[in-house]
Design an enzyme around this catalytic site. Structure first.
Site, PDB file in Angstrom:
ATOM      1  N   LYS A 146       0.853  -1.193   0.000  1.00 31.81           N
ATOM      2  CA  LYS A 146       0.000   0.000   0.000  1.00 31.81           C
ATOM      3  C   LYS A 146       0.887   1.240   0.000  1.00 31.81           C
ATOM      4  CE  LYS A 146      -1.696   2.717   2.928  1.00 31.81           C
ATOM      5  NZ  LYS A 146      -1.543   3.993   2.170  1.00 31.81           N
ATOM      6  N   GLU A 187       9.632  15.169  16.407  1.00 25.81           N
ATOM      7  CA  GLU A 187      10.038  15.135  15.007  1.00 25.81           C
ATOM      8  C   GLU A 187       9.237  16.181  14.223  1.00 25.81           C
ATOM      9  OE1 GLU A 187       8.965  11.606  12.543  1.00 25.81           O
ATOM     10  OE2 GLU A 187      11.061  11.675  11.925  1.00 25.81           O
ATOM     11  N   GLU A 210       9.819   0.944  10.739  1.00 25.87           N
ATOM     12  CA  GLU A 210      10.859   1.957  10.550  1.00 25.87           C
ATOM     13  C   GLU A 210      10.162   3.290  10.795  1.00 25.87           C
ATOM     14  OE1 GLU A 210      12.909   4.565   9.479  1.00 25.87           O
ATOM     15  OE2 GLU A 210      13.060   3.910   7.385  1.00 25.87           O
ATOM     16  N   CYS A 244      13.458  10.452   7.897  1.00 27.03           N
ATOM     17  CA  CYS A 244      13.320   9.948   9.255  1.00 27.03           C
ATOM     18  C   CYS A 244      14.630  10.111  10.021  1.00 27.03           C
ATOM     19  CB  CYS A 244      12.878   8.499   9.229  1.00 27.03           C
ATOM     20  SG  CYS A 244      13.806   7.523   8.058  1.00 27.03           S
TER      21      CYS A 244
HETATM   22  P1  NAI Z   1       1.710   8.152   8.557  1.00 26.62           P
HETATM   23  O1  NAI Z   1       2.477   7.326   9.514  1.00 26.62           O
HETATM   24  O2  NAI Z   1       0.258   8.405   8.842  1.00 26.62           O
HETATM   25  O3  NAI Z   1       1.787   7.528   7.066  1.00 26.62           O
HETATM   26  C1  NAI Z   1       2.711   6.565   6.612  1.00 26.62           C
HETATM   27  C2  NAI Z   1       1.965   5.434   5.916  1.00 26.62           C
HETATM   28  O4  NAI Z   1       1.112   4.791   6.851  1.00 26.62           O
HETATM   29  C3  NAI Z   1       1.069   5.869   4.760  1.00 26.62           C
HETATM   30  O5  NAI Z   1       1.094   4.885   3.748  1.00 26.62           O
HETATM   31  C4  NAI Z   1      -0.306   5.894   5.407  1.00 26.62           C
HETATM   32  O6  NAI Z   1      -1.363   5.719   4.493  1.00 26.62           O
HETATM   33  C5  NAI Z   1      -0.215   4.727   6.350  1.00 26.62           C
HETATM   34  N1  NAI Z   1      -1.148   4.761   7.489  1.00 26.62           N
HETATM   35  C6  NAI Z   1      -1.645   5.849   8.134  1.00 26.62           C
HETATM   36  N2  NAI Z   1      -2.484   5.468   9.123  1.00 26.62           N
HETATM   37  C7  NAI Z   1      -2.519   4.116   9.100  1.00 26.62           C
HETATM   38  C8  NAI Z   1      -3.209   3.131   9.871  1.00 26.62           C
HETATM   39  N3  NAI Z   1      -4.026   3.464  10.875  1.00 26.62           N
HETATM   40  N4  NAI Z   1      -2.997   1.820   9.585  1.00 26.62           N
HETATM   41  C9  NAI Z   1      -2.161   1.452   8.598  1.00 26.62           C
HETATM   42  N5  NAI Z   1      -1.506   2.335   7.827  1.00 26.62           N
HETATM   43  C10 NAI Z   1      -1.674   3.655   8.073  1.00 26.62           C
HETATM   44  O7  NAI Z   1       2.466   9.532   8.392  1.00 26.62           O
HETATM   45  P2  NAI Z   1       1.849  10.961   7.962  1.00 26.62           P
HETATM   46  O8  NAI Z   1       0.579  11.200   8.709  1.00 26.62           O
HETATM   47  O9  NAI Z   1       1.797  11.023   6.505  1.00 26.62           O
HETATM   48  O10 NAI Z   1       2.988  11.939   8.491  1.00 26.62           O
HETATM   49  C11 NAI Z   1       2.999  12.334   9.850  1.00 26.62           C
HETATM   50  C12 NAI Z   1       4.373  12.322  10.410  1.00 26.62           C
HETATM   51  O11 NAI Z   1       4.881  10.996  10.387  1.00 26.62           O
HETATM   52  C13 NAI Z   1       5.412  13.114   9.662  1.00 26.62           C
HETATM   53  O12 NAI Z   1       5.363  14.479   9.999  1.00 26.62           O
HETATM   54  C14 NAI Z   1       6.669  12.453  10.126  1.00 26.62           C
HETATM   55  O13 NAI Z   1       7.022  12.960  11.378  1.00 26.62           O
HETATM   56  C15 NAI Z   1       6.291  11.004  10.269  1.00 26.62           C
HETATM   57  N6  NAI Z   1       6.682  10.208   9.082  1.00 26.62           N
HETATM   58  C16 NAI Z   1       7.825   9.462   9.168  1.00 26.62           C
HETATM   59  C17 NAI Z   1       8.279   8.775   8.079  1.00 26.62           C
HETATM   60  C18 NAI Z   1       9.526   7.976   8.131  1.00 26.62           C
HETATM   61  O14 NAI Z   1      10.207   7.826   7.122  1.00 26.62           O
HETATM   62  N7  NAI Z   1       9.863   7.377   9.252  1.00 26.62           N
HETATM   63  C19 NAI Z   1       7.587   8.831   6.784  1.00 26.62           C
HETATM   64  C20 NAI Z   1       6.347   9.568   6.810  1.00 26.62           C
HETATM   65  C21 NAI Z   1       5.950  10.245   7.934  1.00 26.62           C
END
Ligand code: NAI
Ligand code: MG
Length: 501
Positions: free
Chosen positions: A199, A405, A274, A308
């Site tokens: 996904k 973060e 991660e 990250c």
């Molecule tokens: P997120 O953690 O919500 O999104 C990442 C992925 O998880 C996307 O594919 C999203 O559709 C999916 N996702 C979201 N909610 C989910 C759920 N309940 N169950 C399963 N999958 C789910 O991140 P978001 O909201 O886009 O960004 C928020 C913050 O997260 C950013 O400001 C950053 O701090 C952090 N982040 C960290 C990343 C990393 O590389 N470690 C990458 C993206 C965001």
């Protein structure tokens, strides 16, 4: 190196791809969502809709998991030799390399990052990862183990282990490196013989969908790679909870990582995570100041801080604090912010309006808590999701901008007096993803490296990634390691076989 095209000469293949409405890939077929719904993906440089994408939900995930299960258990994939699997992965790498420019453009249009960066970093790193993993397909070995069995005197056994694929893997991808994060997950899954349901992030589904076309072109059998775009709360949550999934691999926020863990509890599927970071980047007083300044600026500003492992807490030894802050601020001031398709752009927009608001919210919180912006400190322009590269000083350890973060081009510069104080401060975080150390004293560098609780430590460099180097987090930055040999453990089960002889 070839010159970078400017926005005035768009690549017709990328534009053609963007102009289509995209479906999802299930069992080798491109299909609509069961609900018939679609969702938009936006160009973050303009805020305009780029493409519409089939919106996966629970029923689509269920169909994709069934397809992956059938491919794993009875499909041609299950009968391929490791060498044949390796060749298919290599072929996928070749196809990706042949379409490098198109992928870089799609990434720029969907994510916002500069085209000139995507074409030398994101896409080549993905190509290299697939090639590295293609090599592993033939090298996943067990061991023979001499056993003693105290209650069976005189008996003889031949005991050995097999490393077998973990099975059907759900993979949830973030938006900061959409293609590369898909490659990090897909590569080891294919090398070990798993099948997957991916996904992509709802903000950036395009390169993953295009990769699905190349998966088919490479001849990877139907059902091995299924791609279901959709939102996290619906498609993502359904994948994490699905009882037919053996393992879930997630990259994203620590907050959602905890939800993944809860969702996975239903069938106790394996989990790798991660997650976020607040990585310390440390500059010692004896350093080559110019190298440290350039490296520290790129540690935070690369990919607009949407990494990250971004070096977002810059710890500088007292005696050179002012000089380094001034230098990093000067570098920040020189960064040309604009559309990623423009060849003169160094930094594009953040990925979405949500991220723009989140990062600006952090800036406001820091400034109202008493921090000072030496440079930047606000949104850039009023169209698209741009933020000025920012250096904050006058912070204290309790401020949100130091603890949380931000995931934007914002660094907090903090002075320190001695290394003992430094190590305590650097480790004062719930995260443990990465760290940087800049010094001429190599002995001190290795000593500090051993004291930092982080999955990666860079010495006199930052953001150096390689398919052979494991990457992942201590503490709340995650579970498991991606890339390198270590990732194979996440995608295999160990079977002990014991034969009386
Ligand atoms: P997120 O953690 O919500 O999104 C990442 C992925 O998880 C996307 O594919 C999203 O559709 C999916 N996702 C979201 N909610 C989910 C759920 N309940 N169950 C399963 N999958 C789910 O991140 P978001 O909201 O886009 O960004 C928020 C913050 O997260 C950013 O400001 C950053 O701090 C952090 N982040 C960290 C990343 C990393 O590389 N470690 C990458 C993206 C965001
Ligand atoms: Mg979210």
């Amino acid at each position: 190196m070839a010159t970078v095209r400017s926005i005035a000469q768009p690549d017709s293949r990328a534009m053609d791809f963007v102009s289509r409405t995209h479906k999802m890939l299930i069992n080798g077929q491109w299909v609509e969502a069961v609900s018939g719904k679609t969702f938009p993906t936006y160009n973050p440089a303009t805020g305009e809709v780029l493409s519409r994408i089939a919106e996966g939900d629970r029923e689509d995930i269920d169909r994709a998991v069934k397809s992956a299960r059938a491919a794993f258990e009875t499909g041609p994939w299950s009968r391929l030799t490791p060498s044949e699997r390796g060749r298919l992965i290599w072929k996928l790498a070749d196809l990706l390399e042949q379409n490098l420019e198109e992928f870089a453009e799609l990434e720029t249009l969907d994510n916002g990052k500069p085209f000139k960066v995507a074409r030398v970093a994101d896409v080549p790193l993905a190509v290299d990862l697939f090639r590295y993993m293609a090599g592993w397909a033939t090298k996943i070995e067990g061991t023979t183990i001499p056993i003693s069995v105290p209650y069976a005197p005189g008996a003889k056994y031949l005991a050995y282990t097999l490393r077998e694929p973990v099975g059907v893997v759900g993979q949830i991808i973030p938006w900061n490196f959409p293609l590369l994060m898909a490659a990090w997950k897909l590569g080891p899954a294919l090398a070990t013989g798993c099948t997957v349901v991916i996904k992509p992030a709802e903000q950036t589904p395009l390169t993953c969908i295009r990769l699905g076309e190349l998966v088919q072109e490479a001849g990877i059998p139907d059902g091995v790679v299924n791609i279901v775009p959709g939102y996290g709360e619906t498609a993502g949550a359904a994948l994490a909870a699905h009882p037919g999934v053996d393992k879930i691999a997630f990259t994203g926020s620590t907050e959602v990582g905890k939800l993944i863990l809860q969702a996975a509890a239903g069938n106790l599927k394996k989990v790798s995570l991660e997650l976020g970071g607040k990585s310390p980047n440390v500059v010692l007083g004896d350093v080559d100041v110019n190298a440290a300044i350039a490296g520290s600026a790129s540690a935070i500003f690369f990919n607009h801080g949407q990494c990250c492992c971004a070096g977002s807490r810059l710890y500088i030894e007292d005696q050179i604090f002012d000089r380094v802050v001034e230098g990093v601020a000067e570098q920040a001031g020189k960064i040309r912010v604009g559309s990623g398709m423009d060849s003169t752009t160094d930094m594009g927009p953040l990925v979405s309006e949500e991220q723009l608001n989140r990062v600006c919210g952090y800036l406001e919180s820091g400034l109202s808590d008493g921090a000072k912006a030496v440079v930047g400190g606000s949104r850039f322009g009023d169209k698209g999701y741009f933020v000025k590269p920012t250096v904050l000083v006058n912070t204290n350890d309790k401020m949100k901008v130091v603890q949380e973060e931000i995931f934007g081009p914002v660094v907090t510069a903090i002075p320190f007096k001695d290394t003992e104080e430094l190590v305590t401060k650097a480790n004062d975080t719930v995260y443990g993803l990465a760290a940087g150390i800049w010094t001429r004293d190599i002995q001190k560098a290795h000593r500090i490296a051993s004291q930092l609780r982080a999955g990666t430590v860079w010495i006199n460099c930052y953001n150096i990634f390689d398919a052979a180097l494991p990457f992942g987090g201590y503490k709340q930055s995650g579970w498991g390691r991606e890339m390198g040999k270590d990732v194979l453990e996440l995608y295999t089960e160990v079977k002990a076989v014991c034969a009386a002889i």
